[in-house]
Each structure stands twice: as structure tokens, then as C-alpha cells.
Scaffold this active site. Structure first.
Site, mmCIF file in Angstrom:
data_model
loop_
_atom_site.group_PDB
_atom_site.id
_atom_site.type_symbol
_atom_site.label_atom_id
_atom_site.label_comp_id
_atom_site.label_asym_id
_atom_site.label_seq_id
_atom_site.Cartn_x
_atom_site.Cartn_y
_atom_site.Cartn_z
ATOM 1 N N TRP A 198 55.505 -59.510 37.484
ATOM 2 C CA TRP A 198 54.937 -60.829 37.753
ATOM 3 C C TRP A 198 53.661 -61.063 36.952
ATOM 4 O O TRP A 198 53.183 -62.199 36.853
ATOM 5 C CB TRP A 198 54.630 -60.968 39.244
ATOM 6 N N ASP A 199 53.115 -59.986 36.385
ATOM 7 C CA ASP A 199 51.867 -60.064 35.619
ATOM 8 C C ASP A 199 51.905 -61.196 34.596
ATOM 9 O O ASP A 199 50.935 -61.936 34.426
ATOM 10 C CB ASP A 199 51.615 -58.769 34.836
ATOM 11 N N GLU B 31 49.917 -53.892 47.390
ATOM 12 C CA GLU B 31 50.942 -52.878 47.625
ATOM 13 C C GLU B 31 50.487 -51.776 48.576
ATOM 14 O O GLU B 31 51.217 -50.808 48.791
ATOM 15 C CB GLU B 31 51.391 -52.288 46.285
ATOM 16 N N LYS C 145 44.869 -52.705 47.828
ATOM 17 C CA LYS C 145 44.915 -52.234 46.444
ATOM 18 C C LYS C 145 44.335 -53.291 45.512
ATOM 19 O O LYS C 145 43.664 -52.976 44.537
ATOM 20 C CB LYS C 145 46.359 -51.935 46.049
ATOM 21 N N GLN C 146 44.606 -54.561 45.836
ATOM 22 C CA GLN C 146 44.185 -55.657 44.964
ATOM 23 C C GLN C 146 44.112 -56.937 45.775
ATOM 24 O O GLN C 146 44.573 -57.013 46.912
ATOM 25 C CB GLN C 146 45.173 -55.824 43.820
#
Length: 839
Positions: free
Chosen positions: A379-380, A508, A620-621
Site C-alpha cells: 500500500w506504500d 501491525e 508500530k506506526q
């Protein structure tokens, strides 16, 4: 979070040059990082920054976008619908190598006595150059200069020239130029790399233990060589060719050799002092899924013939001209900040090298700079790279979207396999099939459907290219909307609300949850956009609408059901805390004591079992915070501040995708110093190897995020459904920030100072105007008359950073948070098992 509060580069080795990355001292212990930093590529062909002489290296690498091998994914415990076919980018035969011998003594740069050294990646000229002076064991001084380029104008072509000059004596010089299929195509090309027993890093590519590239063609004649191969399992074919020429006034002889895995052309020169020897090497790569290697040989021939006809000097001029146009569209200037300017342009140059000539292919997580993440597309590209392309290179953006459009049949099949209507795009892939072995952090990230739809809508809004939708791209919106409408459900026994369960958001460290906020917000936008697009198509392109109905069987009732689901989507909100829960159960978890987690236990995924991580409030993000950015018009300023202050202290930044988003929202809600800290961390993530994995390739999504951090974070640019707005936040100490945006075919330049923002039309139709807003004031930019808007400050300003005291949890009598006790020793996890978890 790995902050880079001071300039993290050793400026005695990497001096500041705003238009180049320069290295003045060779570092044998840092080759992995510098091979990535000095790689050259064009989106199709990538050559890592290995030394020309070919012996020393962390990972000798030549990568072709999409050229991969397949392998069966073996699950310890099988279940229906698990991914079956793994895909990994293949390290292609290496045509970079040119070995040098002086009086039969080889130049081995890690062992040689180097008197002077400079390597330069020039962002304006578009090539890598190197100049070294070597003193041989017998005391002779030799000057070696070289240039290396992958062409932006001919994506199959590379150019290397290599010049040798004896400075103080005559000598016998041998130059051996090679095409080398290292280790017969297996992944043992990681020369000099050793890992501790049990060590693992799931971000790295899978390795092959059996031969991958099967020889199919060997042809050599008069300095012109071609090798052709076919991948054992995927059946993909590749041919690589090289054509040599020499220019010297010295006497010389030349010989050649060709075999299955090696072609070499050798010049033996009686070199005289002061008389240079220049070798020019044109290289060509062609790949295909179904074309025999012998046919690709013909294509290599044509590419090399064309390069020879044009000539090396003209090829370098074409490269310069292409980059002149690129920087005119894409440059971002930070006046008075030379270190940041250099790093910014390196990141922007990487975007060119990863995307420019994908020509209908995808943008891999590492571009063509390394093998990290197996060469997969995630998806980046849609969320972090596509905005840059849509606003600076719309043709490339369209090609990337066409790549996703061609995946629709496979996505429909994947949705059916998971009992869904519509289409479900793979979380990670090269060939269109799901390649994520761990479904919880892979397939469960259904939000990729909404991410692709978001990128498509953003592209159309930025360009006005409704014809792209009419020609079939609307199928993406229709099929993803069908998936969401089928995946979600109505909880009619309690309320008239649409829910989505059993999904994973961008974070994640929290998997398979109900009503993930990011997923629901993006799915809502996807459903609404699909309904509007179908309605607009019926009005503006009735013939295309008729074809859509015939092709996909879309009905008015179905479109109405998408619109209703969007209108009633459940958006989690906790009124007590005044924040949006990341999912329905997130706030019920214990808190991870992130403030006291040792730095050597980051990233968490390398030191703790997933089940340990999943039990806690730890990210994580950015997840909710990313939703605040992408769908910012659906949240209030107060909600953004509350959400940011809650989630920021819980975010590890273990993903390189996080810092840029945190920077953008920090700037918006008033944490200006923190925004700059996050931005610097993203800016130097590869240059300073802040995540200790730059050796695996450039973090391409982060480079796109750097552009967004500047344009959307500090420049305050937003585009919500084609409404272009600006609310800038120039960092303290910055004199000026300038950038370009192409909006509906008109390029405007934006110049921002602390006092004012100025808009100037640089290119477009003679009568083109650009409507936009600055802090709520509607304005129009017209040709020939720059528009200047005075600014009165930065809005609210907050000092420091959010702390754990903003976070919900059990508190002691004195009011401080009681956080869970986290073990400081990592679990002993089997390498293969762990690598499959966070892939």
C-alpha cells in the site's frame, strides 16, 4: 522513535552539497548503506552502488522491477485461503563489474593504498561518478575515474565509462569488463555478510538455495555479449547485453570469453605515463513474463544499437535535460538550510529513480535499489508515493494506477476465495497473487482496497482526468465498494450502524480487530467515492456508463447501498476521553511501558513474540493519526489534537512510514518543534541508517513521505475531493520554503515565508487559473500576476511533546500511570517462524 535532532552525517566524509551526495573517504565497514545511497536507477533498472572492480561488497545487486521467482509457501499448519505462492525479486546478472590490474596487481579497494577518493551522486546530471588515486604495491600512482548511469530516456539502457591513467610511470594494464551471473542466480551474493545464530529480520528478502536462472542464450562477438536466462519456477525471462569500446593512444590487444554465467571482454594495454585509457560499456536489460529469452536478445541488440548511434556524450546530455524538467516540476527548496536541502534532494532524486520509468509497472517498497521486502508492492505506493506523482508527474501516476487496474481479475479471484464480492487486492505481491504468509498482518489489512481507491480519486481530483475513469479505471472503485459493502454488516438489533469486523489497520502491532478506525474511515470514503463516480459517469459520459453497466452489472440499487453504508459507517469515539479508539477493544488493553523499553529492544517485532505485542496499547506506526491526515476534513481541530496527544506517546516508530505522518499532524495541531524532529527523522532514515536496514535498499515510501512532510506538513497543503487548501506552518529558523504543484494541468510555484505565502503560475494554458483557499479565504491564482497572501502567525503553538499522561490507563494514588511490566529480554523465537510473522 529514532530522532535525528542534529546533523547525523559525518560531514568530514559526506560534505554538504545541495545538488549531490558526495563521499570523500571509502568505508569498508559501511558498504551496505553506501551501496544503497549511491545506487542508480530509473524505475525499471537499478544498479546498486557497488565498487566498479566488483570484488568487495555487502550485496552485489542489479534489480529489474517485477523480475521475480516464485516458490511454494509452506505453512506449518494449513488452512483454506492461505497464500500459496511466494514471489521474490531476483538479483539479475551483474554487468557493472570492470576489473583492473596494473602490472598484474588487482585493484581491491578494501586492501589498496588509496591516496585520494571521491564518489559523487549528482542529482542534476543524473549519474554516479568516482575519482580515486591508487598507489600500487610497486609504488606507481594510478588515476581511475568512472561514471555510471541508468537512462531516464531509455529505460532498458545503462552506461558505464571507466578511465585509467598512469601518473608517474609506464605499466602493463589489464581491464576485464564482465557480465557475471553471481553464484548461478542464488542469493549467496551477500558477500561478507554474517548473521548471529538465530538472528532474523523479516524485512529482508527470502533467500534461494537452488539455481534460479537457467541459461538459455550465450552470444558474443567483437566486444558485444548477451546472456539470456529463464527463471526456474516463474518462467520469467531475462536477457542482458553489453557493448564495449576503447579510446586510447596506447597499444592494446583485446580478447573475449562467454559461458553460461560469465561473459567478459579483456583489454591488455601497454600503458604509457599520462596517456589515458577509456573504456565505454553500454548495457541493456530486457525482461518478460512469456517471451522467450532468444527474442529478448533481439531487443537488447536494438537497445545497444540505439545507444551506440546516439553516442555516450548525447546520452548524458539527454539525462541532464530529463532531470532539468524533473526538478522544474518537483524541486522543493529550503532556503538557508543547506544540510536539509541536500537530504531533501537526495530523497526526491530517489523518487525519480524508483518511479520514472516504471511504465505501467508498480513501485516496489525498495524501488530497484535493493532486495528488501522481496521486491514486493504494498500500500506504500498508493498512500506515500502516489501523492507526489499525482501533483508533479501525473503521467507516471496514471501508469501506477493502470498497474493496479490490471490486477483486478486476480483481486476478484482473491475476494471470492475469502467469500467476498468485488475485489480484494493483495497485501504484498509482485505478480498479483497474495504473497503474505501471515494473514493477520497481511491479508487482514483489507484497507489496501480503500488505499488504492483513495489514490485513484486523488489523482482524478488533482488532474481532472475523468477520461481515465471512463476508460475503465472506475472498475477499481466499483469492485472495492462491492467488497466493503459485502464485508461489513448492519447491527440492526441495536442500531442502524454499519460495522466492519475482523480486519487489521496500518498498525501491525494490533491485528484482526473490529471497527478499526482507519479502515472504517477509508472504507467510508471508498464507498462514497464509488457512488459519486458512477453517478457522474452517467451524467458526463453516458456511453461509458452504459459499458460499465454491461461489463459489471451495476444497478441503481447497488449504488444506493454503497451510499447508505458510507453514511452510516461506525466511527468509534470514546466520549469520556474525547478520542477515537483505534478499534473497538484498543482502549481496554494494558499500556506498554514504551518510555522504559531499552533502545536495543526496538523494533519490538525483532524482540517480542507477536502475542506479547498484541496484548498492549502500543503502535508500530501511525494508524488513527494517518486517518486524521488523509481524511482530515472529517475531523475537527479539537479531535485531531486529542487523538494526536493520545496516540503519539504510544507509537514506537518501528515503521519508517510513521515519522512523516506524525510530523504532518504535529505541525497541524501546533507541536511545531516536534513536527520538525519527526521530519528530520524521516529525512535521514536512510542517509543516516536510523533503522539499521538501509543496506536492504531505499525506503521509497519514506522518500514520498518527505515530500508530503514539506508540502502538506509545513506547507499546509490539502486536497479533499478536489478542494485545494493551504494552512502553512513554516518551522522556526527557516527563511523560505518553495515547492511546485501541478493542479489540473497548471503548474504553480508556492513560496512560503513566515510573513506571507505567494503563488505563481509557472506553466499551463495561457488563460488557466487555479482556485484555492488559504486559511479559509477563497482565492484564484491567475497567469502573469503572482498572488501574495499575508500570514499572521502559525496558529496554536505547543511546546514539547505529548506524554504518557495523555494516555488512558490504571493510575497510582499520585495520579501517575501504572504501565505493564515488559520483559527486557527478548523471546527465543525460531528464525523461520518469526520471519513469517511480520512479513
Amino acid at each position: 522513535m529514532r530522532f535525528a535532532d542534529t546533523d547525523p552525517l559525518n560531514r568530514s566524509i559526506f560534505p554538504v552539497d545541495e545538488w549531490a551526495l558526495v563521499e570523500t573517504e571509502f568505508g569498508a565497514d559501511d558498504m551496505g548503506r553506501t551501496e544503497t545511497l549511491f545506487a542508480v536507477g530509473n524505475g525499471y533498472l537499478g544498479l546498486r552502488g557497488n565498487v566498479e572492480e566488483g570484488r568487495d561488497g555487502h550485496m552485489h545487486g542489479t534489480f529489474i522491477n517485477g523480475f521475480h521467482e516464485t516458490w511454494p509457501i509452506r505453512h506449518a499448519e494449513e488452512a483454506f485461503g492461505f497464500a500459496r505462492v511466494g514471489q521474490t525479486i531476483v538479483n539479475a546478472p551483474d554487468a557493472k563489474t570492470i576489473r583492473l590490474y596494473v602490472d598484474d596487481e588487482p585493484l581491491v579497494i578494501t586492501e589498496a593504498e588509496i591516496m585520494s577518493y571521491e564518489r559523487r551522486l549528482d542529482f542534476r546530471l543524473g549519474f554516479l561518478s568516482r575519482r580515486i588515486e591508487w598507489r600500487t604495491p610497486s609504488g606507481k600512482r594510478v588515476l581511475i575515474t568512472s561514471r555510471r548511469m541508468t537512462s531516464f530516456t531509455d529505460r532498458h539502457l545503462g552506461v558505464i565509462d571507466y578511465e585509467v591513467e598512469l601518473l608517474d610511470a609506464d605499466a602493463a594494464v589489464t581491464i576485464s569488463s564482465q557480465i557475471l551471473n553471481r553464484q548461478d542466480g542464488r542469493d549467496e551474493y551477500r558477500a561478507g555478510v554474517t548473521e548471529a545464530p538465530g538472528a532474523f529480520d523479516p524485512r529482508k528478502a527470502e533467500t534461494f538455495t537452488e539455481r534460479v536462472l537457467q541459461p538459455r542464450v550465450q552470444r558474443g562477438d567483437g566486444g558485444h555479449y548477451i546472456l539470456g536466462y529463464q527463471c526456474t519456477n516463474s518462467g520469467m525471462t531475462i536477457s542482458v547485453g553489453a557493448r564495449h569500446s576503447i579510446a586510447t593512444d596506447n597499444e592494446f590487444t583485446e580478447t573475449g570469453y562467454i559461458g553460461d554465467d560469465l561473459a567478459k571482454h579483456t583489454y591488455r594495454v601497454r600503458a604509457r605515463q599520462g596517456v589515458p585509457i577509456r573504456i565505454t560499456k553500454l548495457i541493456s536489460y530486457h525482461t518478460a513474463r512469456k517471451v522467450p529469452a532468444r527474442e529478448l536478445v533481439d531487443r537488447c541488440d536494438r537497445t545497444l544499437d540505439r545507444g551506440a548511434e546516439v553516442g555516450v556524450a548525447e546520452l548524458f546530455e539527454q539525462q541532464h535535460a530529463w532531470l532539468d524538467d524533473y526538478w522544474a516540476r518537483s524541486d522543493v527548496e529550503i532556503a538557508g538550510q543547506p544540510e536539509l536541502q541536500q537530504a531533501t534532494r537526495w530523497n526526491l532524486f530517489q523518487l525519480a529513480q524508483a518511479t520514472a520509468r516504471t511504465d505501467g509497472g508498480g513501485v516496489a517498497a525498495k524501488g530497484v535499489s535493493g532486495s528488501g521486502y522481496g521486491g514486493h508492492y504494498f500500500w506504500d505506493s498508493e498512500i506515500y508515493v502516489m501523492p507526489f506523482l499525482s501533483y508533479t508527474a501525473p503521467i507516471v501516476a496514471r501508469n501506477v494506477l493502470r498497474f493496479r487496474q490490471r490486477m483486478l481479475d486476480a483481486a476478484r479471484a482473491r475476494a471470492l476465495e475469502l467469500n467476498q464480492r468485488g475485489a480484494l487486492f493483495p497485501w504484498r505481491t509482485i505478480n498479483g497473487l497474495e504473497s503474505s504468509a501471515y494473514y493477520a498482518a497481511g491479508t487482514a489489512q483489507y484497507h489496501i482496497d480503500a488505499d488504492i481507491a483513495y489514490a485513484l480519486c486523488q489523482y482524478v481530483a488533482a488532474t481532472g482526468d475523468e477520461d481515465f475513469l471512463a476508460r475503465g479505471a472506475i472498475d477499481i472503485l466499483v469492485e472495492t465498494a462491492r467488497m466493503w459493502e459485502d464485508l461489513g454488516f448492519w447491527r440492526t438489533n441495536t442500531d442502524d450502524v454499519f460495522h466492519i469486523h475482523g480486519v487489521t489497520g496500518p498498525d501491525e502491532y494490533t491485528t484482526v480487530v473490529n471497527d478499526n478506525l482507519y479502515t472504517n474511515v477509508m472504507a467510508r470514503a471508498n464507498l462514497a467515492a464509488a457512488a459519486s463516480a458512477v453517478d457522474n459517469l452517467q451524467v458526463n459520459h453516458p456511453d461509458a456508463h452504459k459499458r460499465l453497466v454491461e461489463r459489471l452489472g451495476v444497478t441503481p440499487a447497488e449504488v444506493a447501498s454503497w451510499r447508505r453504508a458510507a453514511a452510516h459507517m461506525h466511527i468509534p469515539f470514546d466520549p469520556q476521553l474525547g478520542v477515537h479508539p483505534q478499534d473497538s477493544a484498543f482502549l481496554e488493553k494494558e499500556l506498554w511501558d514504551l518510555e522504559h523499553t531499552p533502545d536495543n529492544h526496538l523494533p519490538l517485532l525483532l524482540h517480542y513474540h507477536p502475542l506479547v505485542i498484541y496484548r498492549f496499547q502500543v503502535l508500530k506506526q501511525a494508524d488513527v493519526v494517518l486517518a486524521l491526515y488523509l481524511q482530515g476534513d472529517r475531523f475537527t481541530t479539537e479531535e485531531k489534537l486529542a487523538d494526536f496527544e493520545y496516540y503519539d506517546p504510544l507509537t514506537t516508530g518501528d515503521s519508517t512510514l510513521s515519522a512523516v505522518v506524525q510530523s504532518i499532524i504535529a505541525a497541524e495541531v501546533g507541536y511545531h518543534e516536534l513536527a520538525l524532529r519527526y521530519f528530520r527523522s524521516a529525512l535521514f532514515v536512510d542517509l543516516a541508517d536510523l533503522h539499521h536496514n538501509a543496506a536492504d535498499g531505499v525506503h521509497v515510501a519514506s522518500t514520498g513521505g518527505v515530500w508530503a512532510g514539506l508540502v502538506s506538513g509545513f506547507g499546509g497543503f490539502r486536497d479533499h475531493n478536489g478542494r485545494f487548501t493551504f494552512d502553512p506552518r513554516l518551522p522556526d529558523g527557516w527563511d523560505r520554503l518553495s515547492f511546485r504543484l501541478t493542479l489540473r494541468g497548471t503548474r504553480i510555484r508556492v513560496d512560503l515565508t513566515a510573513e506571507a505565502i505567494r503563488f505563481t503560475i509557472e506553466d499551463g494554458e495561457a488563460d488557466a487559473t487555479v482556485p484555492l483557499e488559504v486559511r479559509g479565504e477563497r482565492l484564484v491564482v491567475s497567469p502573469g500576476a503572482p498572488l501574495v497572501v499575508a500570514l499572521d502567525g502559525h496558529g496554536a503553538r505547543r511546546v514539547g511533546a505529548p506524554t504518557m499522561q495523555n494516555v488512558r490507563g490504571t493510575r497510582r494514588a499520585d495520579g501517575t500511570l501504572l504501565t505493564a511490566s515488559i520483559p527486557t529480554l527478548s523471546l527465543d523465537v525460531d528464525e523461520e517462524e518469526a520471519a513469517a510473522v511480520f512479513d
